[in-house]
Design an enzyme around this catalytic site. Structure first.
Site, mmCIF file in Angstrom:
data_model
loop_
_atom_site.group_PDB
_atom_site.id
_atom_site.type_symbol
_atom_site.label_atom_id
_atom_site.label_comp_id
_atom_site.label_asym_id
_atom_site.label_seq_id
_atom_site.Cartn_x
_atom_site.Cartn_y
_atom_site.Cartn_z
ATOM 1 N N LYS A 60 27.698 -19.729 -11.116
ATOM 2 C CA LYS A 60 28.842 -19.895 -10.826
ATOM 3 C C LYS A 60 29.640 -18.383 -10.537
ATOM 4 O O LYS A 60 30.120 -18.209 -9.495
ATOM 5 C CB LYS A 60 29.749 -20.605 -11.650
ATOM 6 C CG LYS A 60 29.556 -22.071 -11.844
ATOM 7 C CD LYS A 60 30.371 -22.893 -13.020
ATOM 8 C CE LYS A 60 30.326 -24.278 -12.853
ATOM 9 N NZ LYS A 60 31.119 -24.929 -13.802
ATOM 10 N N ALA A 75 31.948 -19.869 -15.978
ATOM 11 C CA ALA A 75 31.813 -20.467 -17.176
ATOM 12 C C ALA A 75 31.212 -21.917 -17.259
ATOM 13 O O ALA A 75 31.554 -22.647 -15.980
ATOM 14 C CB ALA A 75 32.883 -20.554 -17.757
ATOM 15 N N ASP A 76 30.529 -22.479 -17.965
ATOM 16 C CA ASP A 76 30.041 -23.641 -18.191
ATOM 17 C C ASP A 76 29.637 -24.325 -19.603
ATOM 18 O O ASP A 76 29.263 -23.340 -20.536
ATOM 19 C CB ASP A 76 29.067 -24.148 -17.472
ATOM 20 C CG ASP A 76 29.047 -25.340 -16.557
ATOM 21 O OD1 ASP A 76 28.827 -26.334 -17.411
ATOM 22 O OD2 ASP A 76 29.052 -25.574 -15.358
ATOM 23 N N SER A 77 29.810 -25.524 -19.910
ATOM 24 C CA SER A 77 29.349 -25.990 -20.853
ATOM 25 C C SER A 77 28.269 -27.137 -20.853
ATOM 26 O O SER A 77 28.422 -27.948 -19.982
ATOM 27 C CB SER A 77 30.516 -26.480 -21.872
ATOM 28 O OG SER A 77 31.571 -25.825 -22.013
#
Length: 199
Positions: A60, A75-77
């Site tokens: 990203k 950011a990512d989860s």
């Protein structure tokens, strides 16, 4: 020396709120990438769920940094339950089924953050929170879905810990900001290193 612009390459409202609350000025430009394709490629290569989260955040940040000058935050989860990767649910019925599966079990939320500039990855970090869900009755799940509403579909685990989602858990081991989807303290430390924030 000119301070570089800050860009958040995420459409997440809570991530934007966290950055705003700590006094950071930024532009929000969500990264237009196919997350499922990235996940599938990672899994084919044998990546751990934690490494998948890290790669998503990196991709990203890199994607947006190729066309927008400045420091780009991605950011990512990724949610791991019994060795499965859980994706965002498409409907409230799907959310209810996921909560039934969560009931009485511990799952792992891997939240990653990355910083890129001019198409180059500068830094990345991933944290994990252990999320122990209490035993949930069907009545409570129905009540939770009705109370929390469709906004929970924006969360990979169908919970928003800063709101009604707190009622789902017996215990949580890990950083609060990691649960909200952004390892904020390491990120702020890195931004101070770049002299974007006062040291």
């Amino acid at each position: 020396m000119t301070t570089p612009a800050i860009i958040l390459a995420s459409g997440s409202k809570i991530r934007a709120t966290l950055l705003t609350n700590c006094g950071l000025s930024f532009t929000k430009i969500p990264a237009d990438i196919d997350e499922d394709v990235v996940k599938d490629e990672c899994l084919l290569k044998g990546f751990t769920p934690k490494a998948v989260a890290l790669r998503l955040a990196q991709e990203k940040a890199l994607h947006v940094s190729r066309t927008h000058p400045g420091l780009v935050i991605g950011a990512d989860s990724v949610l791991e339950l019994e060795r499965d990767l859980i994706s965002k649910q498409k409907s409230l019925a799907d959310a209810a089924n996921l909560l039934r599966r969560f009931s009485g079990l511990t799952h792992y939320l891997h939240s990653a953050v990355a910083v890129a500039q001019d198409g180059q990855l500068l830094w990345s970090h991933v944290d994990t929170a252990d999320m122990s869900v209490r035993r949930l009755s069907d009545d409570f799940i129905a009540h939770y879905i009705e109370t929390a509403g469709e906004e929970i579909l924006s969360s990979v685990g169908c919970y928003m810990l800063e709101a009604y989602g707190v009622h789902l858990f017996d215990s949580i081991k890990g950083d609060y900001f990691t649960v909200l989807g952004l390892p904020l303290l390491p990120l702020l430390g890195q931004l101070r290193h770049y002299e974007v924030l006062p040291a």
